[in-house]
Scaffold this motif. Structure first.
Motif, short mmCIF file in Angstrom:
data_model
loop_
_atom_site.label_atom_id
_atom_site.label_comp_id
_atom_site.label_asym_id
_atom_site.label_seq_id
_atom_site.Cartn_x
_atom_site.Cartn_y
_atom_site.Cartn_z
N HIS A 176 49.83 94.45 1.54
CA HIS A 176 51.00 93.90 2.16
C HIS A 176 51.20 93.93 3.44
N LEU A 177 51.61 92.84 4.14
CA LEU A 177 52.01 92.74 5.62
C LEU A 177 53.29 93.69 6.06
N GLY A 178 52.74 94.51 7.25
CA GLY A 178 53.80 95.44 7.59
C GLY A 178 54.86 94.50 8.21
N GLY A 179 56.07 94.92 8.21
CA GLY A 179 57.36 94.21 8.50
C GLY A 179 57.80 93.07 7.83
N THR A 180 57.38 92.92 6.76
CA THR A 180 57.78 91.90 5.70
C THR A 180 58.52 92.47 4.52
N PRO A 190 59.82 82.78 -4.98
CA PRO A 190 60.05 82.16 -6.18
C PRO A 190 61.29 81.33 -6.09
N GLU A 191 61.42 80.07 -6.70
CA GLU A 191 62.57 79.22 -6.63
C GLU A 191 63.82 79.85 -7.38
N GLN A 192 63.41 80.66 -8.43
CA GLN A 192 64.54 81.36 -9.49
C GLN A 192 65.17 82.43 -8.65
N GLN A 230 61.23 88.80 7.65
CA GLN A 230 60.63 87.94 7.07
C GLN A 230 60.15 88.10 5.85
N VAL A 231 60.14 87.17 4.75
CA VAL A 231 59.71 87.35 3.45
C VAL A 231 58.23 87.20 3.64
N GLU A 232 57.34 88.14 2.78
CA GLU A 232 55.78 88.10 2.95
C GLU A 232 55.31 86.80 2.34
N PRO A 233 54.34 86.24 2.91
CA PRO A 233 53.69 85.03 2.37
C PRO A 233 53.41 85.13 0.91
N GLU A 234 53.55 83.86 0.23
CA GLU A 234 53.53 83.80 -1.22
C GLU A 234 52.17 84.19 -1.78
N SER A 290 57.87 76.37 6.25
CA SER A 290 57.47 77.29 5.43
C SER A 290 58.33 77.65 4.56
N ASP A 291 58.15 78.50 3.40
CA ASP A 291 59.14 78.99 2.84
C ASP A 291 59.73 80.40 3.25
#
Length: 99
Positions: A88-92, A2-4, A77-81, A55-56
């Motif tokens: 949830h993806l392991g390692g994120t 999120p941008e905020q 790395q941040v988890e995909p949006e 990507s973000d």
């Protein structure tokens, strides 16, 4: 991401553990403290530099708090949006859910 919200040193996030291949331990969300934000690790928000990011993805250094101790993870790395109903993806890492 999120941008905020932007990760910064001292913020609390969730780190997703990998679990074990045999399934003895499942993947779990763990509390983590951001210990560093590597230079150039956050997405550039102005359009003039948008081509620098595909990507973000936001990368941070973490101190992960486990029941059995702590460990340090560099460049998580941040988890995909849009994981929606997916696990949830392991390692994120991701922002804690509101409860």
């Amino acid at each position: 991401m999120p941008e905020q919200q932007k990760p910064s040193v001292g913020r609390i996030v969730h780190y997703v553990s990998y679990g074990t291949p045999g399934g003895e331990y499942s993947s779990q969300c763990r509390a983590a403290i951001v210990t560093g934000v590597p230079e150039g690790a956050l997405p550039v928000v102005d359009d003039a530099h948008a081509e620098e990011w595909d990507s973000d993805a936001a990368v941070v250094d973490l101190c992960v708090l486990n029941p059995s101790g702590v460990f340090f993870n560099r460049c998580a790395q941040v988890e995909p949006e849009d994981p929606a109903d997916l696990p949830h993806l392991g390692g994120t890492w991701h922002w804690p859910e509101r409860v």
